[in-house]
Design an enzyme around this catalytic site. Structure first.
Site, PDB file in Angstrom:
ATOM      1  N   ILE A 196     -13.792   1.045   9.066  1.00  0.00           N
ATOM      2  CA  ILE A 196     -13.346   2.519  10.756  1.00  0.00           C
ATOM      3  C   ILE A 196     -14.710   2.671  11.279  1.00  0.00           C
ATOM      4  O   ILE A 196     -14.741   2.926  12.351  1.00  0.00           O
ATOM      5  CB  ILE A 196     -12.838   3.736   9.755  1.00  0.00           C
ATOM      6  N   ALA A 197     -15.467   2.305  10.336  1.00  0.00           N
ATOM      7  CA  ALA A 197     -17.030   3.149  10.612  1.00  0.00           C
ATOM      8  C   ALA A 197     -17.833   2.413  10.507  1.00  0.00           C
ATOM      9  O   ALA A 197     -17.601   2.076   8.651  1.00  0.00           O
ATOM     10  CB  ALA A 197     -16.896   4.581  10.440  1.00  0.00           C
ATOM     11  N   ALA A 198     -19.250   2.528  11.055  1.00  0.00           N
ATOM     12  CA  ALA A 198     -20.224   1.597  10.090  1.00  0.00           C
ATOM     13  C   ALA A 198     -21.578   2.394  10.483  1.00  0.00           C
ATOM     14  O   ALA A 198     -21.908   2.888  11.723  1.00  0.00           O
ATOM     15  CB  ALA A 198     -20.073   0.051  10.959  1.00  0.00           C
ATOM     16  N   ALA A 199     -22.380   2.266   9.709  1.00  0.00           N
ATOM     17  CA  ALA A 199     -23.524   3.851   9.126  1.00  0.00           C
ATOM     18  C   ALA A 199     -25.002   2.609   9.113  1.00  0.00           C
ATOM     19  O   ALA A 199     -24.471   1.160   8.420  1.00  0.00           O
ATOM     20  CB  ALA A 199     -23.990   4.290   8.353  1.00  0.00           C
ATOM     21  N   LEU A 219     -25.928   3.080   5.798  1.00  0.00           N
ATOM     22  CA  LEU A 219     -26.379   2.784   4.742  1.00  0.00           C
ATOM     23  C   LEU A 219     -25.261   1.289   4.293  1.00  0.00           C
ATOM     24  O   LEU A 219     -25.038   0.900   2.915  1.00  0.00           O
ATOM     25  CB  LEU A 219     -26.185   3.848   3.379  1.00  0.00           C
ATOM     26  N   GLN A 263     -19.866   0.969   5.028  1.00  0.00           N
ATOM     27  CA  GLN A 263     -19.018   1.080   5.787  1.00  0.00           C
ATOM     28  C   GLN A 263     -18.102   1.725   5.619  1.00  0.00           C
ATOM     29  O   GLN A 263     -17.966   1.755   4.083  1.00  0.00           O
ATOM     30  CB  GLN A 263     -18.722  -0.101   6.619  1.00  0.00           C
ATOM     31  N   ASP A 320     -27.394  16.568   8.541  1.00  0.00           N
ATOM     32  CA  ASP A 320     -27.438  15.711   8.980  1.00  0.00           C
ATOM     33  C   ASP A 320     -26.674  15.564   9.841  1.00  0.00           C
ATOM     34  O   ASP A 320     -25.083  14.724   9.804  1.00  0.00           O
ATOM     35  CB  ASP A 320     -27.923  14.280   8.186  1.00  0.00           C
TER      36      ASP A 320
END
Length: 721
Positions: free
Chosen positions: A232-235, A237, A239, A389
């Protein structure tokens, strides 16, 4: 404790003998919108009944609870169930911690020992970094030789952002860290690097699913009945996947760490430390200890790699701040959490920077941002534990109008002394007391005690005198950050990590608000909180700050008190009771003599204003013919006072009455609040104080009376024949 809670698991195990397949297949009536038509259905019944014996005793306890209820009532059963749930949760957390026992903790020695013996790998990564960073350095050299260093600052800042993005997660994190360090970077770089986002290519789903099974020691199908086929989302460090728990049907977010991320980050920090040593030795422009900064940053990134630590951060954050009805913090599922897998409650919501989508839900971005600001102020200045953050991806607007906080990997703490110093710093800024502002930097740990702040005072004065053309509340927070950043960059400041993260946090929130309202001011939105803290907090530092704000040159500034009350009442937690009692305690304290002298003078002045103001109003209400008889033709009126003095007297009286009405109209004001004051005034010290007030009033009116008696009689013009 078992991985699955006893009730659902026991039921599944009992039914399995009759219908082995159907009990393990979850059929969706229609494909979930977040998976489209490719949602993964999990149907293999592996691994669950092996845990039957582990939960028999807990299941027996659950079955025994109704019997207890018969003897002790519903209250007893609720207490027992609550205690059992807390015990189970603690056991689950302990097991999650055990699964993360091998999580790495950053130490310079560990990194050095690991990569010193891998010269080829180190050389390859070194060349990759040198090509990227070297090209940027070459451009800076050419700019300097051509005299265009300042002119091209913005262009070079863009180049640096792109290079960090290309070099991967470590440098993305470094760029984000530098964006909060005004003591290291000029304003142009701060602004550009703040645009960095953790948006990197995803890694294969098969690797993510394999990581889940390996970390939790369970087949995927025994945990989830459905899971999204892609992230659904990737960062930088890891996902995130969306899934549904098998035992309860609850929808959760599953965060999986990127494979090999620790190896890549460790190698980068090993190289960066070597570079830091060279900078410390040969570069005189940078006064900060670069190696120490790199080590500090590395420790924070390594903490983010431990997802159990992130889960504990989320729990602590929830306990401190989710007591407000407009703040939401998702819960953690410890049974499905490890060092590299984090399972938490799924939150439906819209990113805070998607204004159109938020407004389609009937919500207002500014309301949500105000919620974020108030919560951030509590984080920074009350408990000192804050989300470091808060970019738009970590702040969601829920359909119910709540502000949801996500991603608790990077947290920080504000030292207690600094919390009060920050509030005092705001007071000094309001008073334009630049010498006191400069001294605040000692308490904030910006400067060592041996640094002379006198050269800093003119720099602060030059900036704020230009910026404070109107009230402080009209200032844009980013303007203050940029102005202070320019000062910090010129002088030997060492900005602590917590303060840099505070600036980043509030700047991000103000930036989100400016999308919806270009005239939004974060300081104006923060004023009610600061006013409430100054009026109600019994901390000695804040009490002194309040006195400093209210008294100037021996005179009480009633307009300041009125403004504080007006602003403080806007905070939902403001209490008139709390605003009265701490002030009284301070006034009658043994060390409050200096304050008592000021208050006595002001009490005399206010009493005179109330009495004489009433006399003036009464006189003005009398018809003109009768006025002449009363004052024997004196055009100055019944009192020997000029028109200006009479206006000031009435203005003061009216202001005091307005303040009293503000207190009385407070939601929780009760006249009984004054009873403790009357009791305290009966004490010997207080009676002495009251006697001094009465004596001052008597002297004041005696002087007025003498002035009236000795005034020159009115002159009667001579008649002419």
């Amino acid at each position: 404790m078992s991985i699955l809670p006893p009730g659902p698991l026991q039921s599944q195990c009992q039914d399995q003998s009759n219908n082995a397949i159907s009990s393990w297949v979850h059929q969706w009536s229609s494909p979930p919108p977040w998976c489209g038509s490719r949602a993964i259905r999990i149907s293999r019944p592996k691994g669950a009944c092996k845990r039957r014996q582990a939960v028999i005793s807990q299941a027996a306890s659950v079955e025994a609870l109704p019997a207890l209820a018969d003897g002790r009532g519903s209250t007893a059963i609720q207490v027992l169930r609550g205690a059992r749930d807390r015990a189970n949760d603690m056991q689950a957390e302990a097991k999650a911690m055990a699964r993360a026992a091998n999580a790495s903790v950053y130490t310079p020695e560990l990194v050095s020992n690991k990569y010193r013996s891998r010269p080829i790998k180190v050389l390859r990564r070194t060349l990759e970094i040198l090509i990227g960073v070297g090209s940027f350095a070459l451009k800076l050299v050419l700019d300097q030789s051509n005299g265009q260093l300042d002119q091209n600052k913005r262009i070079r800042a863009v180049d640096l952002r792109k290079i960090f993005t290309k070099l991967g997660p470590t440098f993305v994190k470094i760029g984000q860290g530098l964006s909060t360090r005004p003591d290291l970077c000029p304003p142009e770089y701060l602004e550009e690097l703040s645009q960095l986002q953790d948006a990197l290519p995803t890694f294969p789903d098969a690797e993510a699913f394999s990581c889940i099974e390996k970390e939790l020691g369970l087949p995927l199908d025994s945990i989830f009945s459905s899971i999204s086929p892609s992230p659904i989302a990737a960062a930088s460090l890891g996902q995130v996947y969306k899934a549904q728990l098998k035992y309860s049907g609850q929808v959760v977010a599953v965060k999986v760490q990127r494979p090999g991320i620790e190896e890549a980050i460790g190698l980068d920090f090993y190289l960066l430390r070597g570079l830091g040593f060279l900078i410390n030795k040969y570069v005189d422009v940078i006064s900060s200890d670069v190696v120490a900064l790199i080590d500090e940053f590395a420790r924070r990134v390594y903490q983010e790699l431990n997802y159990v630590q992130e889960g504990q951060n989320a729990r602590r954050f929830k306990k401190l701040y989710a007591d407000k009805q407009d703040v939401l913090v998702p819960d953690i599922f410890w049974d499905y959490t490890s060092g590299k897998v984090l399972t938490m409650e799924w939150v439906d919501g819209v990113k805070l920077n998607e204004q159109a989508a938020i407004e389609r839900q009937g919500l207002k971005v500014l309301d949500l941002v105000n919620t974020g600001i108030q919560c951030s102020l509590r984080q920074l200045l009350e408990y000192g534990y804050f989300h470091a953050d808060p970019h738009p991806g970590n702040l969601l607007a829920t359909p119910e109008g709540k502000l949801a906080f996500l991603d608790f990997g990077m947290m920080s703490e504000t030292p207690e002394e600094a919390r009060f110093a920050i509030i005092g710093h705001v007071v000094h800024m309001v008073n334009r007391d630049y010498e006191a502002m400069a001294r605040d930097y000692y308490a904030l740990d910006f400067l060592s005690p041996d640094v002379d702040v006198s050269p800093i005072v003119p720099a602060l004065q030059n900036f704020f005198d230009g910026a404070l053309n109107s009230t402080v509340s009209e200032l844009n927070f980013k303007t203050i950050v940029d102005g202070l950043g320019a000062v910090l960059y010129q002088y030997p400041f060492n900005v602590p990590a917590y303060y840099a993260l505070i600036l980043r946090s509030l700047t991000v929130l103000e930036g989100l608000a400016l999308y919806a309202d270009p005239n939004f001011k974060v300081l104006a939105a923060s004023y009610p909180y600061f006013a409430k803290r100054l009026l109600t907090d019994p901390n000695p530092y804040l009490r002194d700050a309040l006195i400093e704000l209210l008294f100037k040159d021996g005179r009480f500034r009633w307009n300041r008190l009125e403004n504080l009350l007006v602003q403080g009442r806007k905070d939902r937690d403001f209490s008139a009771k709390d605003a009265l009692q701490p002030v009284l305690k301070l006034l009658l304290a043994p060390d409050g003599e200096e304050l008592r002298i000021l208050v006595i003078k002001e009490a005399v002045r206010v009493t005179e204003a109330v009495i004489l103001g009433t006399v003036i109003d009464t006189y003005n209400s009398i018809p003109n013919p009768m006025r002449t008889l009363i004052v024997s033709g004196n055009t100055a009126g019944p009192l020997m006072m000029s028109d200006t003095e009479q206006e000031n007297m009435i203005k003061l009286r009216d202001q005091v009455f307005r303040i009293w009405r503000l207190l009385r109209s407070s939601e929780n004001f009760d006249p009984a609040l004054l009873q403790p004051i009357l009791q305290v005034l009966q004490e010997p010290d207080a009676r002495s104080f009251g006697g001094r007030v009465i004596g001052g009033i008597t002297q004041r009116f005696a002087a007025r009376l003498l002035q009236q008696v000795l005034r020159a009689p009115p002159t009667v013009p001579a008649s002419t024949l």
